[in-house]
Design an enzyme around this catalytic site. Structure first.
Site, PDB file in Angstrom:
ATOM      1  N   ASP A   1       0.869  -0.974  -0.180  1.00 37.54           N
ATOM      2  CA  ASP A   1       0.259   0.171   0.174  1.00 37.54           C
ATOM      3  C   ASP A   1       1.220   1.129  -0.507  1.00 37.54           C
ATOM      4  O   ASP A   1       1.052   1.570   0.866  1.00 37.54           O
ATOM      5  CB  ASP A   1      -1.005   0.018   1.062  1.00 37.54           C
TER       6      ASP A   1
ATOM      7  N   ASP B   1      -3.937   4.285   2.354  1.00 38.38           N
ATOM      8  CA  ASP B   1      -5.140   3.552   2.922  1.00 38.38           C
ATOM      9  C   ASP B   1      -5.354   2.298   3.461  1.00 38.38           C
ATOM     10  O   ASP B   1      -6.701   2.367   3.915  1.00 38.38           O
ATOM     11  CB  ASP B   1      -6.107   4.016   1.781  1.00 38.38           C
TER      12      ASP B   1
ATOM     13  N   ASP C   1      -1.814  -1.092  -3.866  1.00 33.98           N
ATOM     14  CA  ASP C   1      -2.332  -0.368  -4.999  1.00 33.98           C
ATOM     15  C   ASP C   1      -1.565  -0.449  -5.811  1.00 33.98           C
ATOM     16  O   ASP C   1       0.243  -1.619  -5.304  1.00 33.98           O
ATOM     17  CB  ASP C   1      -1.922   1.124  -4.520  1.00 33.98           C
TER      18      ASP C   1
ATOM     19  N   ASP D   1     -11.251 -15.493 -16.476  1.00 34.56           N
ATOM     20  CA  ASP D   1     -11.494 -16.310 -15.285  1.00 34.56           C
ATOM     21  C   ASP D   1     -13.150 -17.101 -15.066  1.00 34.56           C
ATOM     22  O   ASP D   1     -13.468 -16.584 -16.129  1.00 34.56           O
ATOM     23  CB  ASP D   1     -12.318 -14.546 -14.697  1.00 34.56           C
TER      24      ASP D   1
ATOM     25  N   GLU E   1      -8.808 -20.611 -15.431  1.00 37.78           N
ATOM     26  CA  GLU E   1      -8.786 -20.871 -14.478  1.00 37.78           C
ATOM     27  C   GLU E   1     -10.254 -21.979 -15.491  1.00 37.78           C
ATOM     28  O   GLU E   1     -11.531 -21.242 -15.352  1.00 37.78           O
ATOM     29  CB  GLU E   1      -9.584 -19.428 -13.252  1.00 37.78           C
TER      30      GLU E   1
END
Ligand code: GLC
Length: 529
Positions: free
Chosen positions: A26, A30, A34, A211, A261
């Site tokens: 991060d 926050d 990211d 996915d 996947e």
């Protein structure tokens, strides 16, 4: 370093590292990881020696499923940074010789996506047919129940249909109600998703993880699932023409990879997905879910080799953001870490492509989540907790992941189980991984043919890899008792999980319980590299 091309596809024998961006690093305090955070930690991945990274979705999302519910496929979610940060990440990774795979969700969107918002307005909206809308037995009303008996993945056993009061029909969702399934019977949907794929390939990514790809084809007649028959809501033959189309896009970008996947639990079912004009690789969930057991693993490895003759088409992994961490999964008697390290050695030895999930290189365990911190309905928080980079006693409670309050708790083991402490400890799991990946890159990249897997002595899995000048044997004792295993005369130790082992042989190796070694045997004298 730059990215080289060779006659073998770059992903064959490669190691791909999965980043779950919310939990990696991060940069802005926050509490959620990211892209700038990822960039700041790329050197860890260079040192580890991985060839590529796969990032779980970073696109605009209401986060009902933490990014797998996408509301704009072509924008980075502000939580992760801006579009420029995606470009920076691709550039910085490439500068280190690391390729980048993004995670594309082609089969569903968020219910906040503008397509779905338009689609639910009324039955004549041009976007209506982007999704699967149907009447139940009582048209216009919910009380007769849904159109068929299909179940959603999350929460397990829930119905796969939600009634929408606005337009008076049911819509289909294979996962959460906030993730409506796209209607791939509509050719415009395929056009739109092709545009998304091109958008990111044009941005310079090296490939995609697709996915839930086995859900891209469903029985177009939406018939009920019947006991004893395969589910009709997935793995339907109509998905293959769709994958051919996806592949034809990738083929216009030479050197790009599609790994799917394929969430199916029979290796035979993977075969059609691996046709030459479909996926390059399919994640193997049979292997991923296997016990740490020599006989079972040998059978799985041999079966895959028989089914898929090209050894470069395998995609091996044992954990990801959906699966428990190996250390915890194998911990029935307190030996979870030893088994996880055996599996690490196994992954290093296998033909094909191996995938690691962030934190696996530290031997992390699942983190217990107190009830008031649970965020995933489906129980996947324990394997998604943040990466511990530094000891909390040195860096504060965020363990180098964040200066704020982490979105999920940091592992209670962070004091010892963190990247910085393990980097300087020669006996750490991290250094074992680093050495294994180095051996895979420097020596096992040249292996030819398929690997042979067998059980020479009860409890011991042997994987043999051939190179022109010799062979490598990986011997993994999954038993808790010692075992004596024959090895070729003259074989020498390359690496072992027992940090005190210095040699093997001659002619045999005495393995301790849950110990693994890799040995090298040269047929004739060749020059050291
Ligand atoms: C895949 C993802 C999982 C997600 C699901 C729905 O299985 O790995 O995290 O929840 O698809 O998109």
């Amino acid at each position: 370093m730059s990215i080289s091309t060779s006659s073998r596809n770059w992903w064959e024998q490669a190691v791909v590292y999965q980043i779950y961006p919310r939990s990696f690093a991060d940069s802005d305090g926050d509490g959620v990881g990211d892209l700038r955070g990822v960039v700041s930690r790329l050197d860890h991945l260079s040192r580890l020696g991985v060839d590529a990274i796969w990032l779980s979705p970073i696109f605009e999302s209401p986060m009902a499923d933490f990014g797998y519910d996408i509301s704009d496929h072509c924008r980075v979610d502000p939580l992760f940074g801006g579009d420029d940060d995606a470009r920076l990440l691709i550039e910085e990774a490439h500068r280190r010789g690391i390729r980048v795979l993004f995670d594309l969700v082609l089969g569903h969107t968020s219910d906040r996506h503008r397509w779905f918002q338009a689609s639910r307005q009324d039955r004549t909206n041009p976007y209506r047919d982007f999704y699967v809308w149907r009447d139940g037995p009582t048209p216009g009303r919910a009380d007769g129940g849904p159109p068929n008996n299909w179940e959603a993945g999350f929460p397990a056993g829930a119905r796969a249909w939600t009634f929408d009061d606005l337009s008076g029909q049911w819509y289909l969702h294979s996962h959460l109600p906030q993730q409506p399934d796209l209607n791939w019977e509509n050719p415009i949907v395929a056009d739109e998703q092709e545009r998304v794929l091109r958008f990111w390939l044009d941005a310079g990514i090296d490939g995609v993880r697709l996915d839930s790809i086995n859900r891209l084809g469903k029985d177009p007649l939406l018939r009920d699932n019947a006991p004893g028959l395969p589910l009709r809501q997935q793995d339907w033959p109509n998905l293959h023409e769709r994958l051919v189309r996806v592949r034809s896009v990738l083929d216009k970008y030479p050197g790009t990879l599609a790994v799917g996947e394929v969430w199916l639990f029979d290796q035979q079912l993977l075969v059609p997905y691996l046709s030459d004009d479909e996926l390059h690789l399919a994640h193997n969930f049979v292997f991923a879910r296997a016990d740490a057991d020599a006989t079972g693993l040998a059978a799985i490895l041999s079966e895959f080799g028989d089914l898929v003759p090209d050894p470069g088409r395998a995609a091996w992994f044992v954990s990801n953001h959906d699966e428990p961490r190996p250390r915890s999964r194998f911990d029935r008697d307190g030996y979870g870490l030893q088994r996880a390290e055996l599996i690490a050695m196994l992954l290093a030895s296998l033909r094909g492509t191996t995938f690691l999930y962030q934190g696996e290189e530290l031997g992390l365990a699942d983190t217990p989540i107190p009830p008031d911190r649970v965020v995933d309905l489906n129980g996947r928080d324990p394997q998604r907790t943040p990466m511990p980079w530094r000891a909390p006693s040195v860096s504060g409670p965020g363990a180098g992941f964040t200066t704020g309050r982490p979105w999920l708790p940091i592992t209670p083991d962070a004091e010892a189980m963190n990247v910085e402490s393990q980097r300087t400890d020669a006996r750490s799991t991290l250094n074992l991984y680093r050495r294994l990946i180095g051996i895979r890159r420097d020596r096992l990249r040249a292996v030819t043919g398929r690997h042979l897997a067998d059980v020479p002595v009860e409890g011991v899995l042997r994987v043999v890899n051939q190179v022109p000048a010799g062979r490598y044997e990986t011997l993994l004792n999954f038993g808790v008792e010692g075992a004596v295993v024959p090895i070729p005369d003259g074989a020498r130790l390359l690496i072992g999980t027992d940090r005190d082992r210095r040699d093997v042989g001659p002619g045999r190796v005495e393995l301790g319980g849950l110990e693994g070694v890799m040995v090298e045997h040269r047929y004739s004298e060749v020059h050291e590299r």
